[in-house]
Scaffold this motif. Sequence first.
Motif, PDB file in Angstrom:
ATOM      1  N   ARG A  18       0.828  -1.214   0.000  1.00 25.54           N
ATOM      2  CA  ARG A  18       0.000   0.000   0.000  1.00 25.54           C
ATOM      3  C   ARG A  18       0.856   1.254   0.000  1.00 25.54           C
ATOM      4  NH1 ARG A  18      -4.410  -1.696   4.623  1.00 25.54           N
ATOM      5  NH2 ARG A  18      -5.438  -3.350   3.453  1.00 25.54           N
ATOM      6  N   LEU A  19       1.958   1.210   0.773  1.00 28.59           N
ATOM      7  CA  LEU A  19       2.861   2.370   0.822  1.00 28.59           C
ATOM      8  C   LEU A  19       3.475   2.621  -0.553  1.00 28.59           C
ATOM      9  CD1 LEU A  19       4.486   4.572   2.300  1.00 28.59           C
ATOM     10  CD2 LEU A  19       6.133   2.808   2.971  1.00 28.59           C
ATOM     11  N   ARG A  20       3.919   1.552  -1.219  1.00 28.18           N
ATOM     12  CA  ARG A  20       4.512   1.688  -2.558  1.00 28.18           C
ATOM     13  C   ARG A  20       3.514   2.328  -3.526  1.00 28.18           C
ATOM     14  NH1 ARG A  20       7.722  -4.007  -2.315  1.00 28.18           N
ATOM     15  NH2 ARG A  20       9.796  -3.076  -2.399  1.00 28.18           N
ATOM     16  N   LYS A  21       2.274   1.855  -3.449  1.00 27.92           N
ATOM     17  CA  LYS A  21       1.232   2.371  -4.331  1.00 27.92           C
ATOM     18  C   LYS A  21       1.008   3.867  -4.066  1.00 27.92           C
ATOM     19  CE  LYS A  21      -3.378   1.027  -5.925  1.00 27.92           C
ATOM     20  NZ  LYS A  21      -4.553   0.207  -5.615  1.00 27.92           N
ATOM     21  N   ALA A  22       0.955   4.219  -2.790  1.00 22.94           N
ATOM     22  CA  ALA A  22       0.730   5.618  -2.406  1.00 22.94           C
ATOM     23  C   ALA A  22       1.880   6.514  -2.865  1.00 22.94           C
ATOM     24  CB  ALA A  22       0.558   5.716  -0.896  1.00 22.94           C
ATOM     25  N   LEU A  23       3.112   6.016  -2.718  1.00 23.81           N
ATOM     26  CA  LEU A  23       4.280   6.829  -3.097  1.00 23.81           C
ATOM     27  C   LEU A  23       4.359   7.049  -4.606  1.00 23.81           C
ATOM     28  CD1 LEU A  23       7.017   5.346  -0.712  1.00 23.81           C
ATOM     29  CD2 LEU A  23       6.023   7.640  -0.591  1.00 23.81           C
ATOM     30  N   CYS A  24       3.788   6.136  -5.362  1.00 20.81           N
ATOM     31  CA  CYS A  24       3.862   6.241  -6.830  1.00 20.81           C
ATOM     32  C   CYS A  24       2.552   6.711  -7.455  1.00 20.81           C
ATOM     33  CB  CYS A  24       4.285   4.889  -7.420  1.00 20.81           C
ATOM     34  SG  CYS A  24       5.899   4.333  -6.840  1.00 20.81           S
ATOM     35  N   GLN A  25       1.642   7.264  -6.639  1.00 22.30           N
ATOM     36  CA  GLN A  25       0.324   7.641  -7.166  1.00 22.30           C
ATOM     37  C   GLN A  25       0.394   8.773  -8.196  1.00 22.30           C
ATOM     38  OE1 GLN A  25      -2.020  10.043  -3.785  1.00 22.30           O
ATOM     39  NE2 GLN A  25      -0.809   8.409  -2.895  1.00 22.30           N
ATOM     40  N   HIS A  26       1.491   9.563  -8.193  1.00 22.39           N
ATOM     41  CA  HIS A  26       1.665  10.604  -9.216  1.00 22.39           C
ATOM     42  C   HIS A  26       2.812  10.252 -10.165  1.00 22.39           C
ATOM     43  CE1 HIS A  26      -1.159  12.976  -6.957  1.00 22.39           C
ATOM     44  NE2 HIS A  26      -0.352  13.072  -5.921  1.00 22.39           N
ATOM     45  N   GLY A  27       3.174   8.974 -10.205  1.00 21.37           N
ATOM     46  CA  GLY A  27       4.304   8.551 -11.038  1.00 21.37           C
ATOM     47  C   GLY A  27       5.596   8.536 -10.234  1.00 21.37           C
ATOM     48  N   GLY A  28       6.705   8.308 -10.893  1.00 22.16           N
ATOM     49  CA  GLY A  28       8.005   8.232 -10.210  1.00 22.16           C
ATOM     50  C   GLY A  28       8.358   6.805  -9.868  1.00 22.16           C
ATOM     51  N   ASP A  29       9.654   6.566  -9.601  1.00 21.24           N
ATOM     52  CA  ASP A  29      10.139   5.220  -9.276  1.00 21.24           C
ATOM     53  C   ASP A  29       9.721   4.833  -7.859  1.00 21.24           C
ATOM     54  OD1 ASP A  29      11.348   5.095 -11.731  1.00 21.24           O
ATOM     55  OD2 ASP A  29      13.275   5.857 -10.994  1.00 21.24           O
ATOM     56  N   ASP A  30       9.621   3.531  -7.633  1.00 22.09           N
ATOM     57  CA  ASP A  30       9.327   3.007  -6.289  1.00 22.09           C
ATOM     58  C   ASP A  30      10.602   3.116  -5.449  1.00 22.09           C
ATOM     59  OD1 ASP A  30       8.646   1.626  -4.035  1.00 22.09           O
ATOM     60  OD2 ASP A  30       8.372  -0.309  -5.012  1.00 22.09           O
ATOM     61  N   PRO A  31      10.588   3.941  -4.375  1.00 25.49           N
ATOM     62  CA  PRO A  31      11.820   4.122  -3.589  1.00 25.49           C
ATOM     63  C   PRO A  31      12.040   3.030  -2.533  1.00 25.49           C
ATOM     64  CG  PRO A  31      10.115   5.581  -2.758  1.00 25.49           C
ATOM     65  CD  PRO A  31       9.493   4.803  -3.880  1.00 25.49           C
ATOM     66  N   VAL A  32      11.028   2.153  -2.331  1.00 28.65           N
ATOM     67  CA  VAL A  32      11.155   1.116  -1.300  1.00 28.65           C
ATOM     68  C   VAL A  32      11.795  -0.128  -1.916  1.00 28.65           C
ATOM     69  CG1 VAL A  32       9.952  -0.319   0.396  1.00 28.65           C
ATOM     70  CG2 VAL A  32       9.139   2.005  -0.070  1.00 28.65           C
ATOM     71  N   ARG A  33      12.877  -0.571  -1.302  1.00 28.34           N
ATOM     72  CA  ARG A  33      13.638  -1.693  -1.841  1.00 28.34           C
ATOM     73  C   ARG A  33      13.364  -2.944  -1.014  1.00 28.34           C
ATOM     74  NH1 ARG A  33      19.260  -2.715  -0.599  1.00 28.34           N
ATOM     75  NH2 ARG A  33      19.213  -0.805   0.647  1.00 28.34           N
ATOM     76  N   THR A  34      13.125  -4.070  -1.692  1.00 30.23           N
ATOM     77  CA  THR A  34      12.990  -5.359  -0.987  1.00 30.23           C
ATOM     78  C   THR A  34      14.372  -6.008  -0.944  1.00 30.23           C
ATOM     79  OG1 THR A  34      10.759  -5.655  -1.854  1.00 30.23           O
ATOM     80  CG2 THR A  34      11.846  -7.613  -1.004  1.00 30.23           C
ATOM     81  N   VAL A  35      14.800  -6.381   0.259  1.00 27.73           N
ATOM     82  CA  VAL A  35      16.088  -7.047   0.418  1.00 27.73           C
ATOM     83  C   VAL A  35      15.792  -8.503   0.747  1.00 27.73           C
ATOM     84  CG1 VAL A  35      18.301  -7.047   1.619  1.00 27.73           C
ATOM     85  CG2 VAL A  35      17.072  -4.879   1.269  1.00 27.73           C
ATOM     86  N   ARG A  36      16.054  -9.378  -0.199  1.00 32.46           N
ATOM     87  CA  ARG A  36      15.670 -10.795  -0.049  1.00 32.46           C
ATOM     88  C   ARG A  36      16.220 -11.410   1.243  1.00 32.46           C
ATOM     89  NH1 ARG A  36      14.964 -14.515  -5.255  1.00 32.46           N
ATOM     90  NH2 ARG A  36      14.695 -15.929  -3.515  1.00 32.46           N
ATOM     91  N   GLY A  37      15.317 -12.028   1.972  1.00 34.79           N
ATOM     92  CA  GLY A  37      15.718 -12.707   3.205  1.00 34.79           C
ATOM     93  C   GLY A  37      16.013 -11.776   4.364  1.00 34.79           C
ATOM     94  N   ALA A  38      15.917 -10.464   4.141  1.00 34.88           N
ATOM     95  CA  ALA A  38      16.266  -9.527   5.205  1.00 34.88           C
ATOM     96  C   ALA A  38      15.117  -8.571   5.549  1.00 34.88           C
ATOM     97  CB  ALA A  38      17.512  -8.724   4.836  1.00 34.88           C
ATOM     98  N   GLY A  39      14.441  -8.015   4.526  1.00 38.24           N
ATOM     99  CA  GLY A  39      13.370  -7.075   4.829  1.00 38.24           C
ATOM    100  C   GLY A  39      13.254  -5.973   3.793  1.00 38.24           C
ATOM    101  N   TYR A  40      13.083  -4.757   4.275  1.00 35.25           N
ATOM    102  CA  TYR A  40      12.846  -3.615   3.379  1.00 35.25           C
ATOM    103  C   TYR A  40      13.724  -2.437   3.769  1.00 35.25           C
ATOM    104  CZ  TYR A  40       8.559  -6.184   2.254  1.00 35.25           C
ATOM    105  OH  TYR A  40       7.655  -7.137   1.872  1.00 35.25           O
ATOM    106  N   ALA A  41      14.002  -1.583   2.767  1.00 33.49           N
ATOM    107  CA  ALA A  41      14.784  -0.371   3.003  1.00 33.49           C
ATOM    108  C   ALA A  41      14.287   0.735   2.076  1.00 33.49           C
ATOM    109  CB  ALA A  41      16.267  -0.636   2.749  1.00 33.49           C
ATOM    110  N   LEU A  42      14.550   1.956   2.462  1.00 36.50           N
ATOM    111  CA  LEU A  42      14.237   3.096   1.605  1.00 36.50           C
ATOM    112  C   LEU A  42      15.507   3.509   0.880  1.00 36.50           C
ATOM    113  CD1 LEU A  42      11.986   5.205   0.857  1.00 36.50           C
ATOM    114  CD2 LEU A  42      12.949   6.657   2.637  1.00 36.50           C
ATOM    115  N   GLY A  43      15.453   3.458  -0.452  1.00 34.92           N
ATOM    116  CA  GLY A  43      16.616   3.881  -1.222  1.00 34.92           C
ATOM    117  C   GLY A  43      17.677   2.790  -1.331  1.00 34.92           C
TER     118      GLY A  43
END
Length: 229
Positions: A204-229
């Motif tokens: 939901r956060l990814r969708k909200a951040l990209c609601q006006h376009g732009g790249d998805d700034p949230v990164r999935t780190v396999r086996g570890a979690g999530y990061a911004l940038g």
Amino acid sequence: MSADKPTVLLVEDEAAQREVLAYNLEAEGFVVARAENGEEALLLVEELVPDLVVLDWMLPNVSGIEVCRRIKSRAETRNVPIIMLTARSEEGDRVRGLETGADDYVVKPYSVAELMARVRTQLRRTRPAALGQVLTFDDILLDSETHKVTRQEKPLKLGPTEFRLLTTFMEKPGRVWSREALLDRVWGRDIYVDTRTVDVHIGRLRKALCQHGGDDPVRTVRGAGYALG
């Protein structure tokens, strides 16, 4: 740990002093956990992972300096700021406290107002949004006081959970958060939520951040979690 309010662990063996400080910290809007000795402090640090520790040097059994050393030696708590309280004004002791990892040092007798100012200074470094500061990351701007988020100067609609997730990411850009760490910070330790719920809200956060376009700034780190940038 509270999802919004910073948690301060207060370690002071003198009951009257402990209550005065706890009262003032709570009046500033902090959640206060109390410990009257070093053993209790170390158990609470492990259980809560507070946002800051106010730690008396002279404690029965396990000294404040030893508590400080142990907190700073653990990866999970290494970055928790510690303010040492001490009646010792000798420079050698102060240096020893700082060398053990203390982030600040207040010599007794001190004014409560001065200690509160130092608490806010340390939290501004580690939990800026909790003190009402504006956070920025690339073209994203988050105002924690008005609860408004913009990207490329366009307002974004975020639910309360997505807002807290984004706040957590923007306070420490680049840091990889495990699902469990996000649950503790965003939902709070007292609430049972399945880790898959984190994935749903990240979506939901990814969708909200990209609601006006732009790249998805949230990164999935396999086996570890999530990061911004």
